[in-house]
Design an enzyme around this catalytic site. Structure first.
Site, PDB file in Angstrom:
ATOM      1  N   ASP A  60      10.206  -0.269   3.439  1.00  0.00           N
ATOM      2  CA  ASP A  60       9.766  -1.668   3.377  1.00  0.00           C
ATOM      3  C   ASP A  60      10.320  -2.251   2.077  1.00  0.00           C
ATOM      4  O   ASP A  60       9.609  -2.893   1.313  1.00  0.00           O
ATOM      5  CB  ASP A  60       8.237  -1.772   3.441  1.00  0.00           C
ATOM      6  CG  ASP A  60       7.762  -3.227   3.480  1.00  0.00           C
ATOM      7  OD1 ASP A  60       8.602  -4.122   3.690  1.00  0.00           O
ATOM      8  OD2 ASP A  60       6.553  -3.457   3.275  1.00  0.00           O
ATOM      9  N   ASN A 102      -2.461  -2.318  -2.390  1.00  0.00           N
ATOM     10  CA  ASN A 102      -3.150  -2.010  -1.133  1.00  0.00           C
ATOM     11  C   ASN A 102      -2.727  -0.691  -0.491  1.00  0.00           C
ATOM     12  O   ASN A 102      -3.537   0.009   0.082  1.00  0.00           O
ATOM     13  CB  ASN A 102      -2.920  -3.160  -0.143  1.00  0.00           C
ATOM     14  CG  ASN A 102      -3.612  -2.919   1.177  1.00  0.00           C
ATOM     15  OD1 ASN A 102      -4.839  -2.880   1.240  1.00  0.00           O
ATOM     16  ND2 ASN A 102      -2.842  -2.715   2.232  1.00  0.00           N
ATOM     17  N   HIS A 103      -1.427  -0.387  -0.598  1.00  0.00           N
ATOM     18  CA  HIS A 103      -0.916   0.773   0.138  1.00  0.00           C
ATOM     19  C   HIS A 103       0.184   1.445  -0.661  1.00  0.00           C
ATOM     20  O   HIS A 103       0.728   0.861  -1.607  1.00  0.00           O
ATOM     21  CB  HIS A 103      -0.368   0.316   1.492  1.00  0.00           C
ATOM     22  CG  HIS A 103       0.526  -0.892   1.392  1.00  0.00           C
ATOM     23  ND1 HIS A 103       0.043  -2.169   1.469  1.00  0.00           N
ATOM     24  CD2 HIS A 103       1.850  -1.026   1.176  1.00  0.00           C
ATOM     25  CE1 HIS A 103       1.020  -3.039   1.328  1.00  0.00           C
ATOM     26  NE2 HIS A 103       2.147  -2.376   1.135  1.00  0.00           N
ATOM     27  N   ASP A 170      -2.941   2.816   3.620  1.00  0.00           N
ATOM     28  CA  ASP A 170      -3.758   2.033   2.677  1.00  0.00           C
ATOM     29  C   ASP A 170      -4.506   2.974   1.742  1.00  0.00           C
ATOM     30  O   ASP A 170      -4.982   4.035   2.164  1.00  0.00           O
ATOM     31  CB  ASP A 170      -4.793   1.197   3.439  1.00  0.00           C
ATOM     32  CG  ASP A 170      -4.252  -0.138   3.881  1.00  0.00           C
ATOM     33  OD1 ASP A 170      -3.041  -0.213   4.191  1.00  0.00           O
ATOM     34  OD2 ASP A 170      -5.035  -1.106   3.932  1.00  0.00           O
ATOM     35  N   ARG A 198       2.952  -9.950  -9.827  1.00  0.00           N
ATOM     36  CA  ARG A 198       2.691 -10.614  -8.552  1.00  0.00           C
ATOM     37  C   ARG A 198       2.032  -9.502  -7.740  1.00  0.00           C
ATOM     38  O   ARG A 198       2.640  -8.477  -7.468  1.00  0.00           O
ATOM     39  CB  ARG A 198       4.016 -11.073  -7.939  1.00  0.00           C
ATOM     40  CG  ARG A 198       3.905 -11.700  -6.539  1.00  0.00           C
ATOM     41  CD  ARG A 198       4.232 -10.688  -5.491  1.00  0.00           C
ATOM     42  NE  ARG A 198       4.459 -11.298  -4.178  1.00  0.00           N
ATOM     43  CZ  ARG A 198       4.475 -10.608  -3.056  1.00  0.00           C
ATOM     44  NH1 ARG A 198       4.303  -9.294  -3.065  1.00  0.00           N
ATOM     45  NH2 ARG A 198       4.684 -11.195  -1.905  1.00  0.00           N
ATOM     46  N   ASP A 200       0.644  -7.748  -4.649  1.00  0.00           N
ATOM     47  CA  ASP A 200       0.948  -7.800  -3.225  1.00  0.00           C
ATOM     48  C   ASP A 200      -0.311  -7.610  -2.369  1.00  0.00           C
ATOM     49  O   ASP A 200      -1.181  -6.795  -2.688  1.00  0.00           O
ATOM     50  CB  ASP A 200       1.933  -6.652  -2.936  1.00  0.00           C
ATOM     51  CG  ASP A 200       2.449  -6.652  -1.523  1.00  0.00           C
ATOM     52  OD1 ASP A 200       3.190  -7.592  -1.190  1.00  0.00           O
ATOM     53  OD2 ASP A 200       2.120  -5.718  -0.765  1.00  0.00           O
ATOM     54  N   TYR A 204      -6.587  -7.206   1.439  1.00  0.00           N
ATOM     55  CA  TYR A 204      -6.893  -6.080   2.326  1.00  0.00           C
ATOM     56  C   TYR A 204      -7.405  -4.823   1.633  1.00  0.00           C
ATOM     57  O   TYR A 204      -7.382  -3.741   2.229  1.00  0.00           O
ATOM     58  CB  TYR A 204      -5.627  -5.721   3.128  1.00  0.00           C
ATOM     59  CG  TYR A 204      -4.846  -6.920   3.597  1.00  0.00           C
ATOM     60  CD1 TYR A 204      -5.348  -7.728   4.613  1.00  0.00           C
ATOM     61  CD2 TYR A 204      -3.637  -7.277   3.012  1.00  0.00           C
ATOM     62  CE1 TYR A 204      -4.655  -8.850   5.038  1.00  0.00           C
ATOM     63  CE2 TYR A 204      -2.933  -8.403   3.435  1.00  0.00           C
ATOM     64  CZ  TYR A 204      -3.447  -9.184   4.449  1.00  0.00           C
ATOM     65  OH  TYR A 204      -2.766 -10.290   4.860  1.00  0.00           O
ATOM     66  N   GLU A 242      -0.816 -12.611  -4.055  1.00  0.00           N
ATOM     67  CA  GLU A 242      -0.236 -12.868  -2.743  1.00  0.00           C
ATOM     68  C   GLU A 242      -1.351 -12.714  -1.717  1.00  0.00           C
ATOM     69  O   GLU A 242      -1.701 -11.602  -1.332  1.00  0.00           O
ATOM     70  CB  GLU A 242       0.899 -11.892  -2.416  1.00  0.00           C
ATOM     71  CG  GLU A 242       1.670 -12.353  -1.198  1.00  0.00           C
ATOM     72  CD  GLU A 242       1.862 -11.310  -0.098  1.00  0.00           C
ATOM     73  OE1 GLU A 242       2.515 -11.642   0.890  1.00  0.00           O
ATOM     74  OE2 GLU A 242       1.348 -10.185  -0.206  1.00  0.00           O
TER      75      GLU A 242
HETATM   76  C1  NOJ Z   1       4.075  -8.647   1.320  1.00  0.00           C
HETATM   77  C2  NOJ Z   1       5.500  -8.544   0.887  1.00  0.00           C
HETATM   78  O1  NOJ Z   1       5.955  -9.804   0.463  1.00  0.00           O
HETATM   79  C3  NOJ Z   1       6.297  -8.014   2.060  1.00  0.00           C
HETATM   80  O2  NOJ Z   1       7.676  -8.045   1.793  1.00  0.00           O
HETATM   81  C4  NOJ Z   1       5.808  -6.628   2.381  1.00  0.00           C
HETATM   82  O3  NOJ Z   1       6.484  -6.156   3.536  1.00  0.00           O
HETATM   83  C5  NOJ Z   1       4.296  -6.609   2.640  1.00  0.00           C
HETATM   84  N1  NOJ Z   1       3.567  -7.331   1.636  1.00  0.00           N
HETATM   85  C6  NOJ Z   1       3.775  -5.204   2.657  1.00  0.00           C
HETATM   86  O4  NOJ Z   1       3.792  -4.682   1.366  1.00  0.00           O
END
Ligand code: NOJ
Length: 541
Positions: A60, A102-103, A170, A198, A200, A204, A242
């Site tokens: 990711d 979160n994860h 998570d 920032r 993320d 959750y 976020e």
């Molecule tokens: C938000 C991030 O902006 C995104 O790119 C990511 O895939 C998800 N969170 C999961 O971490």
């Protein structure tokens, strides 16, 4: 802090992998980014936001972290990072980095231990169940790839919980050890001189049966704990949330000024695009009126585009259909609940519309965030899969690989844009630096003019309601400055009468060219605006 630095800052979102490749291995790195800091400084940026820079399998794009205390080897070393930080600070630029609370990645040693040994203390770092029906009211976020928030672990013989990809388990915030671990991570990077995070996916962190498992009181309680830690030890640092949520759920992330300093204004973003296509000021006015005031020491982060899809989660079903119809004519442009396109292609490469939306952004309350490459009007590549099409290498010049890297082009992490309309031979920094009329030079000038007024960061916003609804008009005001901002959302010339006699005797001075306009009198102030044009006036007594 009565006027904290972030209130009037301009942010620049940087993808380290995509910015500049110093060692020519096909991926950007910190040395490359450091060599381009003058570019960022000249653009007029106050704070860089780095996408995740930590070791990661990259499933990711770094939001799957394997080690919270290191720099991804593709990006260089910790020393390279520290040098980058120093060089940024020397130029008066602050730096915040993405932090994923979160994860983590399923390749992180905690998770590996947790699945291999259910008696290890790390097992309880994650959320497990024998029943995949648990928490069934929680929505699935990555609807294109995931069918459940639970994935079976053959080794642990149970399901683990994940709000994003199946390979991103998570963390279990019910566990005080997890809470402490993540504060240690913050401490580490802020201790190195980072200016904030920032953060993320904050909604959750906790789960609770019978709820959507989003925005829970426990989550806010923990986030306040983090803020307290930061305030005590690093009082000048920034925490930016976020939280892709509706205004009512977004507001609590500011707490009473004791949770996040800033949060992205997700509800506003799609409505700027909507107002443009509908040629009607309604969507912007309505959403801003729905968003309650935030505490004095807080600020919105406002943006048009970022590294993800243009998310359409914070709109109604009807509005989403409309947005898809207008902005995603090709199915390939859609992903999850959104549109994977950069700013220029979204706006059909219309220079007027790009300037218009950017100027609306620069004038609304909040700190604007510019996504790397959008200051050039870079194109995208919707065929690259996932959201990779908006994360291609930055275009520096006409050299091989757009001057991003000297590697063999086949080695690039992603191809540069060669779509004829956005080809890097035309759309690149060098060309645009040499052309006084370029979008890049326009952006620099706008940021320079904006910087002269503190009212953008801290003043009030007051809408004017002209009869001509194709015109968006508002005042930005504080004790010392008064601005009148007028935008033509239509593709046709428009007249507008503004009832602003309260400013009788004031002279409007247009702030981009600093030209004086006729004095405001008793009668409605008449303006004519060419298609997709705008005025920002300082009202001078
Ligand atoms: C938000 C991030 O902006 C995104 O790119 C990511 O895939 C998800 N969170 C999961 O971490």
């Amino acid at each position: 802090m009565s006027n904290p630095w972030y209130k009037n800052a301009v942010f620049y979102e940087v993808y380290v992998k995509g910015f500049h490749d110093h060692n020519n291995d096909g991926k950007g790195d910190f040395k490359g980014l450091t060599s381009k800091l003058d570019y960022i400084a000249n653009l007029g940026i106050d704070c860089i936001w780095l996408l995740p820079m930590y070791p990661s399998p990259g499933k990711d794009d770094g939001y799957d972290i394997m080690n919270y205390y290191e720099i991804h080897k593709d990006y260089g070393t910790l020393d390279d990072f520290k040098h980058f930080l120093d060089e940024s600070h020397k130029r008066g630029i602050r730096v915040i980095a993405d932090l994923v609370l979160n994860h983590i990645s399923d390749q992180h040693p905690w998770f590996i231990e947790a699945v291999n040994n259910v008696y290890s203390k790390y097992h309880n770092y994650f959320v497990w169940s024998h029943n995949p029906e648990k928490y069934k009211e929680a929505r699935i976020i990555f609807v294109d790839t995931e069918i459940s928030n639970w994935t079976w672990s053959d080794k642990a013989k149970k399901y683990y919980w994940h709000r994003f990809f199946y390979h991103q388990p998570d963390l279990n915030y019910e566990n005080p050890d997890v809470q402490e671990e993540m504060i240690k991570v913050l401490d580490y990077w802020l201790g190195l001189g980072l200016d904030g995070f920032r953060v993320d996916a904050v909604p959750y962190l906790f789960e609770q049966e019978g709820t959507s498992c989003e925005n829970l009181p426990q989550t806010h309680e923990y986030l306040k704990k983090i803020r307290k830690f930061v305030d005590n030890k690093y009082p000048d640092c920034l925490l930016l949330a976020e939280a892709n949520q509706w205004p009512e759920d977004l507001l609590p992330y500011f707490g009473d000024g004791d949770e996040f300093h800033m949060a992205f204004n997700f509800p506003l973003m799609p409505r700027m695009f909507m107002a443009l296509r509908q040629e009607h000021h309604g969507p912007i006015i309505d959403i801003i009126q729905r968003i309650p005031a935030i505490p004095e020491n807080c600020q919105w982060a406002i943006f048009l585009r970022n590294h993800d899809e243009l998310t359409l989660e914070m709109v109604t079903d009807e509005e989403r259909d409309y947005m898809y119809k207008q902005y995603a004519k090709d199915e390939q442009m859609k992903i999850n609940v959104g549109i994977r396109r950069r700013l220029a292609p979204l706006l059909e490469n219309s220079r007027n519309q790009i300037e218009l939306l950017n100027t609306i952004l620069l004038c609304l309350p909040g700190a604007p965030v510019i996504y790397y490459g959008d200051e050039l009007g870079m194109g995208d590549n919707i065929y690259l899969g996932d959201r990779n099409g908006v994360r291609t290498p930055m275009h520096w010049n006409v050299d091989r690989n757009a001057g991003f890297s000297k590697c063999n082009p086949s080695k690039l992490y992603a191809p540069v844009i060669t779509d004829p309309e956005y080809d890097y031979h035309t759309i690149n920094v060098e060309n645009q630096e040499n052309n006084i009329h370029s979008l890049l030079n326009w952006t620099k000038h706008m940021l320079k003019q904006r910087r002269k007024f503190s009212v953008f960061g801290s003043g009030t916003l007051r809408f004017i309601y002209p009869e001509n609804k194709r015109i968006l008009a508002f005042f930005r005001e504080n004790d010392n400055e008064r601005l009148l901002c007028v935008f033509n959302l239509s593709h046709l010339h428009q007249p507008v009468e503004l009832y602003i006699s309260e400013y009788k005797g004031f002279k409007p001075v247009e702030i981009i060219g600093e030209e004086s306009f006729p004095y405001i009198g008793e009668l409605p102030y008449l303006l004519t605006l060419s298609p997709h044009s705008f005025f920002i006036f300082e009202l001078v007594q």
